[in-house]
Design a protein around this motif. Structure first.
Motif, PDB file in Angstrom:
ATOM      1  N   LEU A   1       0.814  -1.215   0.000  1.00  0.00           N
ATOM      2  CA  LEU A   1       0.000   0.000   0.000  1.00  0.00           C
ATOM      3  C   LEU A   1       0.850   1.267   0.000  1.00  0.00           C
ATOM      4  N   GLY A   2       2.137   1.122   0.316  1.00  0.00           N
ATOM      5  CA  GLY A   2       3.013   2.293   0.314  1.00  0.00           C
ATOM      6  C   GLY A   2       3.908   2.369  -0.914  1.00  0.00           C
ATOM      7  N   SER A   3       3.686   1.469  -1.885  1.00  0.00           N
ATOM      8  CA  SER A   3       4.629   1.342  -3.008  1.00  0.00           C
ATOM      9  C   SER A   3       4.712   2.591  -3.873  1.00  0.00           C
ATOM     10  N   LEU A   4       5.889   2.760  -4.484  1.00  0.00           N
ATOM     11  CA  LEU A   4       6.112   3.848  -5.444  1.00  0.00           C
ATOM     12  C   LEU A   4       6.229   3.233  -6.841  1.00  0.00           C
ATOM     13  N   THR A   5       6.506   4.073  -7.852  1.00  0.00           N
ATOM     14  CA  THR A   5       6.592   3.596  -9.239  1.00  0.00           C
ATOM     15  C   THR A   5       7.649   2.482  -9.344  1.00  0.00           C
ATOM     16  N   ARG A   6       7.244   1.371  -9.964  1.00  0.00           N
ATOM     17  CA  ARG A   6       8.142   0.214 -10.063  1.00  0.00           C
ATOM     18  C   ARG A   6       7.637  -0.734 -11.139  1.00  0.00           C
ATOM     19  N   ILE A   7       8.409  -1.792 -11.389  1.00  0.00           N
ATOM     20  CA  ILE A   7       7.981  -2.811 -12.358  1.00  0.00           C
ATOM     21  C   ILE A   7       7.159  -3.865 -11.613  1.00  0.00           C
ATOM     22  N   LYS A   8       6.068  -4.304 -12.244  1.00  0.00           N
ATOM     23  CA  LYS A   8       5.207  -5.318 -11.624  1.00  0.00           C
ATOM     24  C   LYS A   8       4.924  -6.429 -12.622  1.00  0.00           C
ATOM     25  N   THR A   9       4.746  -7.624 -12.100  1.00  0.00           N
ATOM     26  CA  THR A   9       4.332  -8.756 -12.926  1.00  0.00           C
ATOM     27  C   THR A   9       2.812  -8.741 -12.991  1.00  0.00           C
ATOM     28  N   LEU A  10       2.256  -8.842 -14.186  1.00  0.00           N
ATOM     29  CA  LEU A  10       0.791  -8.831 -14.319  1.00  0.00           C
ATOM     30  C   LEU A  10       0.230 -10.191 -13.914  1.00  0.00           C
ATOM     31  N   THR A  11      -0.912 -10.175 -13.242  1.00  0.00           N
ATOM     32  CA  THR A  11      -1.533 -11.455 -12.871  1.00  0.00           C
ATOM     33  C   THR A  11      -2.169 -12.077 -14.111  1.00  0.00           C
ATOM     34  N   GLU A  12      -2.456 -13.362 -14.002  1.00  0.00           N
ATOM     35  CA  GLU A  12      -3.105 -14.079 -15.100  1.00  0.00           C
ATOM     36  C   GLU A  12      -4.459 -13.441 -15.416  1.00  0.00           C
ATOM     37  N   LYS A  13      -5.182 -13.027 -14.355  1.00  0.00           N
ATOM     38  CA  LYS A  13      -6.522 -12.426 -14.542  1.00  0.00           C
ATOM     39  C   LYS A  13      -6.400 -11.134 -15.377  1.00  0.00           C
ATOM     40  N   THR A  14      -5.418 -10.296 -15.042  1.00  0.00           N
ATOM     41  CA  THR A  14      -5.259  -9.045 -15.785  1.00  0.00           C
ATOM     42  C   THR A  14      -4.830  -9.331 -17.218  1.00  0.00           C
TER      43      THR A  14
END
Ligand code: F6R
Length: 247
Positions: free
Chosen positions: A148-161
């Protein structure tokens, strides 16, 4: 959290445009956060109309988009930069250099993310952030479980997305696996947030975001903490809410 229920997507676009226009009127250099996806399209259509017919002036407006796929060139049909150019920026009098979308082709993604945060800070922070919501409650590409405190970063997309977004690609295998996204901390640092949602498919996510517990499992629920968060939701997307709302 203010929840406004509207009959349809056109009304959603107009209500959202009213808030964007009002905010723009308060600043010499308004800083507006933007989202891609199907949901904000009626808002962008209305902003274009007001720019052309109503004199809504974007010449001093600065924008920051929430996210971008990693590995898609900016001219790829599904890149978010291209989406924004085609659906908004090319049709209004905004200065192209004042529009920011994370660079998903950066060699050094980490440096790109830090730079994005710095650029937002250098502009004095975001005055108003426009958000959509994923069927799983994500905002930006902050999937369930994101800090909940995260800043701009790279994320892995979930299968649902990836499945939700596969409709825009030839096949699910073509949907990128990673994205750069503003963090949840970045989003709630915006002085105002408006979240738009339309369609029955968003009803569970809207119920969880508004009436569920504040939890990283529904990233949009963080808006419960925000002092100036407005949800503009069509009747079908609001269909599972049980508490009274405005219209
Ligand atoms: C896109 C973004 C996403 C979308 C969400 C809903 O910039 O931030 O969180 O808002 O996936 O997408 P649509 O509007 O296509 O249902």
């Amino acid at each position: 959290m203010r929840i406004v229920v509207v009959p349809d997507t056109a009304a959603m676009g107009k209500r959202a445009a009213d808030l964007v226009e009002k905010e723009m009127g308060k600043h010499v250099n308004p800083v507006i956060g933007l989202a891609t996806g199907s949901t904000p399209l009626p808002l962008y259509k209305e902003l274009i109309r007001r720019n052309r017919e109503g004199g809504l002036d974007f010449s001093t407006t600065i924008t920051f988009n929430l996210d971008e796929y990693v590995g898609l060139p900016t001219d790829h049909s599904e890149s978010y930069r291209r989406f924004m150019n085609e659906n908004l920026f090319d049709h209004i009098n905004i200065v192209p250099g004042n529009t920011h979308v994370p660079n998903g082709m950066a060699d050094d993604v980490e440096a790109e993310c830090e730079n994005y945060e710095r650029m937002i800070a250098d502009c004095g922070g975001i005055d108003l952030q426009v958000l959509g919501i994923g069927g799983n409650g994500h905002i930006g590409f902050n999937e369930p479980g994101s800090s909940l405190g995260s800043l701009t970063r790279i994320k892995t997309l979930t299968e649902k997305t990836r499945q939700d977004n596969a409709r825009f690609f030839d096949s699910i295998d073509d949907v990128p696996r990673y994205a750069i996204t503003m963090g949840i901390g970045t989003i709630i640092a915006a002085r105002k947030c408006i979240l738009l949602a339309s369609g029955e498919g968003k009803a569970d996510a809207i119920k969880d975001a508004c009436e569920g517990p504040l939890t990283a499992m529904c990233p949009a629920s963080v808006l419960q903490l925000h002092r100036y968060a407005t949800l503009i939701v069509t009747e079908d997307a609001a269909g599972k809410l049980t508490l009274p709302v405005e219209d």
